[in-house]
Design an enzyme around this catalytic site. Structure first.
Site, PDB file in Angstrom:
ATOM      1  N   GLU A  30       0.839  -1.214   0.000  1.00 20.08           N
ATOM      2  CA  GLU A  30       0.000   0.000   0.000  1.00 20.08           C
ATOM      3  C   GLU A  30       0.869   1.257   0.000  1.00 20.08           C
ATOM      4  OE1 GLU A  30      -1.032   2.177   3.058  1.00 20.08           O
ATOM      5  OE2 GLU A  30      -0.756   0.761   4.713  1.00 20.08           O
ATOM      6  N   LYS A 162      -4.881  -0.345  13.405  1.00 23.12           N
ATOM      7  CA  LYS A 162      -4.227   0.843  13.947  1.00 23.12           C
ATOM      8  C   LYS A 162      -4.525   0.932  15.447  1.00 23.12           C
ATOM      9  CE  LYS A 162      -6.248   3.522  10.853  1.00 23.12           C
ATOM     10  NZ  LYS A 162      -6.613   4.674  10.020  1.00 23.12           N
TER      11      LYS A 162
HETATM   12  N1  PSU Z   1      -2.133   2.261   9.871  1.00 21.55           N
HETATM   13  C1  PSU Z   1      -1.203   3.147  10.267  1.00 21.55           C
HETATM   14  N2  PSU Z   1      -1.008   4.226   9.485  1.00 21.55           N
HETATM   15  C2  PSU Z   1      -1.707   4.464   8.363  1.00 21.55           C
HETATM   16  C3  PSU Z   1      -2.686   3.524   7.957  1.00 21.55           C
HETATM   17  C4  PSU Z   1      -2.851   2.445   8.751  1.00 21.55           C
HETATM   18  O1  PSU Z   1      -0.575   2.979  11.304  1.00 21.55           O
HETATM   19  O2  PSU Z   1      -1.478   5.476   7.698  1.00 21.55           O
HETATM   20  C5  PSU Z   1      -3.477   3.767   6.706  1.00 21.55           C
HETATM   21  C6  PSU Z   1      -3.667   2.461   5.908  1.00 21.55           C
HETATM   22  O3  PSU Z   1      -3.395   2.744   4.555  1.00 21.55           O
HETATM   23  C7  PSU Z   1      -5.131   2.154   6.111  1.00 21.55           C
HETATM   24  C8  PSU Z   1      -5.732   3.528   6.237  1.00 21.55           C
HETATM   25  O4  PSU Z   1      -5.674   1.419   5.041  1.00 21.55           O
HETATM   26  O5  PSU Z   1      -4.788   4.218   7.037  1.00 21.55           O
HETATM   27  C9  PSU Z   1      -7.114   3.533   6.825  1.00 21.55           C
HETATM   28  O6  PSU Z   1      -7.598   4.835   6.843  1.00 21.55           O
HETATM   29  P1  PSU Z   1      -9.125   5.137   7.233  1.00 21.55           P
HETATM   30  O7  PSU Z   1      -9.258   4.783   8.691  1.00 21.55           O
HETATM   31  O8  PSU Z   1      -9.310   6.608   6.962  1.00 21.55           O
HETATM   32  O9  PSU Z   1      -9.957   4.271   6.335  1.00 21.55           O
END
Ligand code: PSU
Ligand code: MN
Length: 312
Positions: A30, A162
């Protein structure tokens, strides 16, 4: 043979095209981690190191990202550099592909966005740091990553969700959506910066071969959901959970006070956490990303021996 993508907005690099034709093992990576996850210049070096780690294992990395509106499956060296240095790149989940396309923007694809593009190309394995999930403070902030895991048949390797998320709610959602959560050599769902969240995974598996067998069995039964492989951060780089919980709470309170929400929330919290831990969280993040790239490559190597299923 070529792998023409159905839309002019998606294209596969020559190397990945060839790898697909020869059924070589491929790991999708990603790029939100590059555009929104890590600060410069560590974002670019990490992206390059992840690719290198995948190659060391004998697999081929396909970093996926949006370059001037076009989604590239397998960014070139210069495209990767441009993306890492782009001004105001978009965070691209499924909702955002068309917007980035019509505006000809640069964009980092989230886990959901990367799965969407990788699956079009017939790639089965993706590595990331942590998936998105259900947020703590706002019940309706549920990442598209969960929707993607529910509906795109791939293996996603991560270090849990996360750390800033509501982990029990995230696991409940995954159960509802028929996503098996595999603990790689552990019974416990990892908590990103920390090795153990205190929550159970669906099943503990010790070998990449077992994971691939489970995935094949799952999909052969007609299920279309992903399998989530969770691997704890290496012990040497772990930040203990009590310390992390306090840090996350501090950062979250600040975000609420400043009215930060939606897509902005994760990048803001990560930056705050990095400051509060004096850069330790960044080291932890990099360590787990590389570790996940390695495991994903080992899993892809086993898939590489089998025939690719083409979806486009
Ligand atoms: N985990 C982290 N940092 C990030 C992400 C995940 O520690 O930047 C990113 C990944 O790309 C994940 C995205 O798919 O955040 C999810 O974002 P949201 O919660 O806005 O869908
Ligand atoms: Mn969100």
């Amino acid at each position: 043979m070529n792998f023409p993508l159905s839309s002019i907005n998606f294209s596969i690099s020559q190397e990945i095209n060839q790898a697909l034709n020869q059924s070589l093992p491929i790991v999708a990576l990603e790029s939100t981690v590059i555009t929104h996850g890590l600060p410069r210049p560590q974002n670019l070096s990490l992206a390059q190191d992840m690719e290198h780690t995948v190659r060391e294992q004998g697999a081929i990395p396909a970093t996926i990202g949006v370059v001037k509106g076009k989604t590239r499956i397998g960014l070139s060296t210069s495209e990767l550099e441009d993306l890492a240095n782009a001004t105001n790149p978009r965070k691209v989940s499924q909702r955002d592909f068309s917007i980035a396309a019509v505006k000809a923007e640069y964009g980092g694809t989230t886990v959901a966005g990367t799965m969407f593009a990788a699956h079009k190309a017939g790639i089965k394995v993706i590595a990331t740091g942590g998936i998105g999930g259900v947020h703590k403070e706002s019940a309706f902030d549920i990442s598209t990553d969960l929707q993607a895991l529910a509906s795109i048949p791939m293996i996603v390797v991560c270090a849990g969700a996360k750390a800033i998320l509501d982990l029990p709610a995230t696991l409940e959602y995954l159960e509802t959506m028929a996503v098996p959560v595999i603990g790689f050599q552990t019974d416990n769902f990892p908590a990103f910066y920390s090795r153990n969240s205190g929550l159970a995974v669906t099943i503990n598996m010790d070998k990449p071969e077992d994971i691939v067998e489970l995935a094949q069995t799952h999909w052969n039964m007609g299920l279309r959901s992903a399998l989530l492989v969770t691997q704890p951060v290496p012990s040497a780089d772990e930040i203990p959970k009590p310390e992390m919980d306090a840090t996350i709470e501090k950062a979250s309170k600040k975000a609420i006070k400043m009215g930060i929400r939606g897509q902005e929330l994760t990048p803001f919290l990560l930056e705050q956490i990095n400051k509060l831990t004096n850069g330790r969280s960044l080291q932890t993040n990099i360590s787990l990303l590389l570790n996940n790239a390695k495991l994903a490559a080992k899993i892809a190597n086993i898939f590489g021996m089998e025939k690719q299923v083409r979806n486009i």
